[in-house]
Design an enzyme around this catalytic site. Structure first.
Site, short mmCIF file in Angstrom:
data_model
loop_
_atom_site.label_atom_id
_atom_site.label_comp_id
_atom_site.label_asym_id
_atom_site.label_seq_id
_atom_site.Cartn_x
_atom_site.Cartn_y
_atom_site.Cartn_z
N LYS A 113 0.83 -1.22 0.00
CA LYS A 113 0.00 0.00 0.00
C LYS A 113 0.87 1.27 0.00
O LYS A 113 0.64 2.19 -0.77
CB LYS A 113 -0.91 0.02 1.24
N ASN A 114 1.88 1.29 0.85
CA ASN A 114 2.64 2.53 0.99
C ASN A 114 3.54 2.81 -0.21
O ASN A 114 4.07 3.91 -0.34
CB ASN A 114 3.42 2.54 2.31
N CYS A 154 -4.76 8.40 8.92
CA CYS A 154 -4.87 7.94 10.30
C CYS A 154 -4.34 8.99 11.28
O CYS A 154 -3.32 9.62 11.02
CB CYS A 154 -4.02 6.69 10.50
N ARG A 177 1.20 14.95 12.75
CA ARG A 177 1.92 14.46 11.57
C ARG A 177 2.22 15.64 10.65
O ARG A 177 1.59 15.81 9.61
CB ARG A 177 1.10 13.40 10.85
N ASP A 199 4.74 0.61 11.87
CA ASP A 199 3.44 0.08 11.42
C ASP A 199 3.18 -1.33 11.95
O ASP A 199 2.05 -1.81 11.89
CB ASP A 199 3.37 0.08 9.89
N ARG A 216 -8.51 0.39 4.47
CA ARG A 216 -7.55 1.24 3.75
C ARG A 216 -6.25 0.50 3.50
O ARG A 216 -5.49 0.89 2.61
CB ARG A 216 -7.26 2.51 4.57
C1 EPZ Z 1 4.80 6.80 6.11
O1 EPZ Z 1 4.16 7.93 6.67
C2 EPZ Z 1 3.74 5.73 6.03
N1 EPZ Z 1 2.65 6.21 5.20
C3 EPZ Z 1 3.25 5.37 7.41
O2 EPZ Z 1 2.38 4.27 7.24
C4 EPZ Z 1 4.42 4.98 8.29
O3 EPZ Z 1 3.96 4.79 9.60
C5 EPZ Z 1 5.51 6.05 8.26
O4 EPZ Z 1 5.88 6.35 6.90
C6 EPZ Z 1 6.76 5.65 9.02
O5 EPZ Z 1 7.34 4.52 8.46
C7 EPZ Z 1 2.73 6.16 3.88
O6 EPZ Z 1 3.70 5.69 3.31
C8 EPZ Z 1 1.55 6.64 3.11
P1 EPZ Z 1 7.29 9.93 7.99
P2 EPZ Z 1 4.86 9.34 6.63
O7 EPZ Z 1 7.26 11.19 7.21
O8 EPZ Z 1 5.56 9.47 5.35
C9 EPZ Z 1 7.88 13.25 11.41
C10 EPZ Z 1 0.59 2.86 7.84
O9 EPZ Z 1 0.07 2.38 8.88
N2 EPZ Z 1 7.78 14.23 10.33
O10 EPZ Z 1 8.42 9.00 7.74
O11 EPZ Z 1 3.85 10.35 7.00
C11 EPZ Z 1 6.55 12.55 11.65
O12 EPZ Z 1 5.70 13.29 12.48
C12 EPZ Z 1 1.17 4.23 7.89
O13 EPZ Z 1 0.62 2.29 6.74
C13 EPZ Z 1 7.98 15.56 10.59
O14 EPZ Z 1 8.23 15.96 11.72
O15 EPZ Z 1 5.91 9.17 7.80
C14 EPZ Z 1 6.99 11.23 12.25
O16 EPZ Z 1 7.20 11.38 13.62
C15 EPZ Z 1 0.58 5.21 8.74
N3 EPZ Z 1 7.90 16.45 9.56
C16 EPZ Z 1 8.32 10.96 11.56
O17 EPZ Z 1 8.75 12.21 11.03
C17 EPZ Z 1 7.62 16.05 8.28
O18 EPZ Z 1 7.56 16.91 7.39
C18 EPZ Z 1 8.26 9.95 10.42
O19 EPZ Z 1 7.24 10.30 9.52
C19 EPZ Z 1 7.42 14.68 8.03
C20 EPZ Z 1 7.52 13.80 9.06
#
Ligand code: EPZ
Length: 423
Positions: free
Chosen positions: A22-23, A116, A121, A310, A402
């Site tokens: 999915k991701n 979610c 986020r 995840d 989803r």
């Molecule tokens: C991706 O989310 C995945 N979603 C998430 O999958 C997954 O949990 C996550 O990566 C971590 O592996 C998709 O791929 C669609 P990040 P993403 O940016 O890209 C902080 C699932 O269950 N951050 O790597 O949103 C953030 O708050 C899901 O399938 C900032 O501070 O994750 C978090 O603490 C839900 N500023 C950390 O970084 C930013 O601009 C990692 O987030 C971006 C992120």
């Protein structure tokens, strides 16, 4: 209201085929508009997020057909449009249209993405990356406005956190930027490699995906063309079913979780082993048999190749069945612990303190009415239902739908008793 009902204690036996990731697919679909041609994606899971992205592409005059897990995206007549409301707000990953549209049109207006709730986020790193490439960014009436009237130019971007979303979004935006873009402290998740592979097959020039430095040599729109791409297996879906197998396999039976890439889930597999799960890891499958009592383990989530956040929620459920006290810490999403209240409702001895879950097992779980507070929490609830006494009723299943293709069918095929009911 639609709910899942699960009657517990049916032993599991058989094979579960894992779907495409999915991701990955939620970024591959927006990336397809960069071709202005036909992109064929194979191994695409039938998920609500995929349908929502197809609807968004249709709004951009892109034709899509989706049959037998093959998604054909014809972007020959793609047209710019501001995407303020509607499908764009249904999923968080619609933010990948920012990078893709900025690359193609030097402009994007995208309504605030949904998805979610896992605590705050922010997407500040995505926006800073776009700004570094020369885009102007503002938020007006709940939508992100991005524009680069003078075009995008290559830049050196050092991410404060190796964010998956920011890495992919900046990579997308930089495909047509003039010159070279370097993303440093980039995320290394397998999905990033998958997206870079497809973009390269479409004519982009990206190296280093899967390491902390990604280099993108900008190419013109004309240099891009269609391609056929096979989506990688979903390592999170795979891990979820491995947990189901570890807690639910019948005596003398086995569950094979097939069509996976074990190298994408090494940290998870090593924790499964440490917890005493009886399993054989093969080239593209893992077979799980009944284990001697499971043992408590401590887990800390981390960026790839660490233990995936995840899988934290499903693994927490496994720990409720292990002997002793386990501490599970989520370093990525400190508030991703809504499943704790739901598991307590079913009789688990578990509590949440700051970014940790403290689990004391083994617990006998009782069927209850529980809520899928988010996607992976929902998966944990379904799995809890498999081993609980009596019937578990899972509410808000749209979260589960989803991310898990045909979850009822896949679990029923291995002997679980789970069905959808309108109540
Ligand atoms: C991706 O989310 C995945 N979603 C998430 O999958 C997954 O949990 C996550 O990566 C971590 O592996 C998709 O791929 C669609 P990040 P993403 O940016 O890209 C902080 C699932 O269950 N951050 O790597 O949103 C953030 O708050 C899901 O399938 C900032 O501070 O994750 C978090 O603490 C839900 N500023 C950390 O970084 C930013 O601009 C990692 O987030 C971006 C992120």
């Amino acid at each position: 209201m639609r709910v899942f009902k699960v009657e517990g204690k049916y032993p599991l036996n058989g094979t579960i085929e894992v779907s495409g990731a999915k991701n990955s697919v939620v970024a591959l679909i927006p990336a397809a508009i960069l071709a202005g041609d036909v992109v064929v994606l194979e191994n695409v899971p039938e998920l609500s997020d995929v349908y929502a992205l197809n609807t968004i592409l249709n709004e951009l005059n892109v034709q899509t057909t989706f049959e037998n897990n093959t998604l054909t995206i014809d972007a020959s007549n793609v047209r710019y449009k501001a995407l303020i409301e509607g499908a764009v707000q249904e999923l968080r990953a619609s933010y990948y249209l920012m990078g893709a549209m900025l690359a193609r049109y030097k402009e994007a207006i995208i309504g605030m993405p949904g998805g979610c709730y896992l605590g705050p986020r922010p997407i500040d790193l995505h926006l800073k990356g776009f700004q570094s490439l020369g885009a102007e960014v503002s938020i007006e009436n709940g939508a992100y406005h991005l524009s680069a009237p003078n075009g995008l130019h290559g830049s050196k971007i050092n991410l404060d956190i190796p964010s998956v979303g920011a890495t992919i979004n900046i990579m997308l935006a930089a495909v047509h930027a003039t010159g070279i873009t370097m993303i440093e402290n980039a995320a290394k998740e397998p999905e990033i490699v998958d997206i870079a592979t497809m973009l390269n097959n479409m004519g982009a020039k990206i190296t280093g995906a899967g390491t902390d430095t990604i280099r993108i040599n900008g190419v013109t729109t004309d240099a891009m063309h269609g391609c056929r791409h096979q989506v990688i297996p979903d390592r999170i879906e795979a891990g979820t079913y491995m947990v189901a197998a570890a807690i639910g396999v019948g005596e003398g039976m086995e569950v094979k979780v097939d069509n996976i890439i074990p190298e994408h889930m090494e940290a998870f597999l090593s924790k499964m082993e440490e917890a005493g799960v009886n399993m054989d890891v093969d080239l593209d499958s893992v077979t799980i048999r009944q284990s001697s009592p499971l043992q408590a383990v401590n887990v800390k989530t981390g960026v790839f190749p660490g233990f995936a956040t995840d899988l934290q929620q499903p693994f927490t459920l496994l720990l409720t069945q292990a002997n002793g006290a386990s501490i599970i810490t989520d370093t990525i999403y400190s508030a991703r612990f809504k499943h704790v209240d739901e598991l307590q409702r079913m009789g688990a001895t578990i509590r949440n303190e700051a970014s940790t879950g403290i689990v004391v097992g083994p617990s006998t779980l009782e069927g209850a009415k529980v809520t899928a507070t988010d996607l992976r929490a929902g998966a944990a609830m379904v799995l809890a239902g498999l081993i609980a006494e009596g019937i578990t009723e899972v509410h808000e299943i749209e979260h589960v739908e989803r991310g898990y293709e045909r979850i009822i069918k896949k679990l029923t095929n291995v002997g679980a008793k789970i069905w959808l009911e309108e109540i």
